[in-house]
Design an enzyme around this catalytic site. Structure first.
Site, PDB file in Angstrom:
ATOM      1  N   ASN A   1     -23.612 110.073  78.747  1.00  0.00           N
ATOM      2  CA  ASN A   1     -23.342 110.835  79.966  1.00  0.00           C
ATOM      3  C   ASN A   1     -24.300 110.319  81.039  1.00  0.00           C
ATOM      4  O   ASN A   1     -25.493 110.594  80.978  1.00  0.00           O
ATOM      5  CB  ASN A   1     -23.570 112.322  79.681  1.00  0.00           C
ATOM      6  CG  ASN A   1     -23.480 113.169  80.928  1.00  0.00           C
ATOM      7  OD1 ASN A   1     -23.073 112.706  81.987  1.00  0.00           O
ATOM      8  ND2 ASN A   1     -23.864 114.435  80.802  1.00  0.00           N
TER       9      ASN A   1
ATOM     10  N   GLU B   1     -26.179 121.049  72.884  1.00  0.00           N
ATOM     11  CA  GLU B   1     -27.272 120.512  73.686  1.00  0.00           C
ATOM     12  C   GLU B   1     -28.232 121.642  74.062  1.00  0.00           C
ATOM     13  O   GLU B   1     -27.984 122.377  75.033  1.00  0.00           O
ATOM     14  CB  GLU B   1     -26.722 119.879  74.976  1.00  0.00           C
ATOM     15  CG  GLU B   1     -25.813 118.697  74.729  1.00  0.00           C
ATOM     16  CD  GLU B   1     -25.785 117.746  75.927  1.00  0.00           C
ATOM     17  OE1 GLU B   1     -25.962 116.549  75.698  1.00  0.00           O
ATOM     18  OE2 GLU B   1     -25.618 118.203  77.065  1.00  0.00           O
TER      19      GLU B   1
ATOM     20  N   SER C   1     -32.456 114.478  74.610  1.00  0.00           N
ATOM     21  CA  SER C   1     -33.544 113.524  74.333  1.00  0.00           C
ATOM     22  C   SER C   1     -33.288 112.644  73.108  1.00  0.00           C
ATOM     23  O   SER C   1     -34.228 112.326  72.368  1.00  0.00           O
ATOM     24  CB  SER C   1     -34.882 114.261  74.210  1.00  0.00           C
ATOM     25  OG  SER C   1     -35.215 114.875  75.447  1.00  0.00           O
TER      26      SER C   1
HETATM   27  P1  13P Z   1     -30.936 113.389  77.821  1.00  0.00           P
HETATM   28  O1  13P Z   1     -30.472 112.466  76.707  1.00  0.00           O
HETATM   29  O2  13P Z   1     -31.386 112.651  79.043  1.00  0.00           O
HETATM   30  O3  13P Z   1     -31.900 114.396  77.312  1.00  0.00           O
HETATM   31  O4  13P Z   1     -29.625 114.212  78.307  1.00  0.00           O
HETATM   32  C1  13P Z   1     -28.812 114.827  77.367  1.00  0.00           C
HETATM   33  C2  13P Z   1     -27.597 115.299  78.036  1.00  0.00           C
HETATM   34  O5  13P Z   1     -27.627 116.230  78.829  1.00  0.00           O
HETATM   35  C3  13P Z   1     -26.331 114.589  77.754  1.00  0.00           C
HETATM   36  O6  13P Z   1     -25.227 115.286  78.246  1.00  0.00           O
END
Ligand code: 13P
Length: 251
Positions: free
Chosen positions: A9, A167, A213
């Site tokens: 994303n 998430e 992350s």
């Molecule tokens: P990060 O991998 O930057 O933590 O973002 C995760 C995310 O929100 C993917 O949709």
């Protein structure tokens, strides 16, 4: 056996210069025969979908949008419909990302309408759920996930047209991750809830992604957690080397 999905994303990142990155990712994915082991998806900003779809015409890497409006057309300045995403080369759309829920005050019922719009346009839908840090501290994580699933799941879900992404909001972009056993606890709970709601065949075979992350260094461990069938990656999906390093968790 559920084929995993590694999805990137890009959020509000990327310009026409980024075609180099997507070309590099395509080459790496082909060289590693990565698509035999997992599905691969990039969700760039919608301004790049058409350009990327030309580059990825014969590639195993699929494209997706990051959000869609519930309606197909109309007077909604600045919005994009699922039909427009499909027309631009997308096969998937993300709905209910916590950044949309927070920045745009999207509720579970809005997320449900967006998921239905995605299906109407023939897109596979990635529906995001996740708790805030205060909810985790108050031991409300499973309650929040259950509420989000029950209220935002549209009628007509199949293991092919819907993917759930867990998430935890506090893990997004922070470098913090839940422990592997915390991830497993939530994913096992989501599996059970989806089986209760949709039956063994659908709930038992739906892909459940972890996001927050994910990096090359922790991907193998997180992807091995119970009922984790892939990743939804933000920051580390922007660089071909990093994203290929995450895909390599499945090699
Ligand atoms: P990060 O991998 O930057 O933590 O973002 C995760 C995310 O929100 C993917 O949709």
């Amino acid at each position: 056996m559920i084929k995993p999905l590694v999805a990137g994303n890009w959020k509000m990142n990327g310009t026409s210069q980024s075609v180099q990155e997507i070309k590099a990712l395509d080459e790496k994915a082909r060289a590693a025969n990565a698509a035999e082991k997992c599905d691969i998806l990039i969700c760039p900003p919608s301004t790049l979908l058409v350009a990327f779809s030309h580059i990825l015409k014969d590639s195993p890497i699929k494209l997706g949008g990051q959000d869609c409006h519930a309606n197909a057309t109309g007077a909604h300045t600045g919005d994009i419909s699922a039909e427009m995403l499909a027309d631009s080369g997308a096969d998937y759309v993300i709905v209910g990302h916590s950044e949309r829920r927070m920045d745009h005050k999207e509720r579970d019922c809005d997320v449900k309408a967006k998921a239905e719009a995605g299906w109407r346009a023939g897109l596979k839908v990635i529906l995001c759920v996740g708790e805030l840090i205060g909810e985790r501290s108050a031991d409300l994580t499973l309650k929040v996930i259950e509420r989000q699933l029950k209220n935002s799941l549209p009628e007509g879900a199949t293991a092919d047209n819907l993917i759930i992404a867990y998430e935890p909001v506090w893990a997004i972009g922070t470098g913090l991750t839940p422990t592997v056993s915390d991830v497993a606890e939530v994913h096992d709970f989501m599996r059970k809830t989806l089986i209760d709601l949709l039956g063994d065949q659908i709930g038992g075979n739906m892909k459940l992604l972890y996001g927050g992350s994910v990096k090359p260094g922790n991907a193998k461990e997180l992807m091995a957690a119970s009922n984790v069938n892939g990743a939804l990656v933000g920051g580390a999906s922007l660089k071909a080397d990093d994203f290929a390093g995450i895909i390599a968790a499945y090699e």
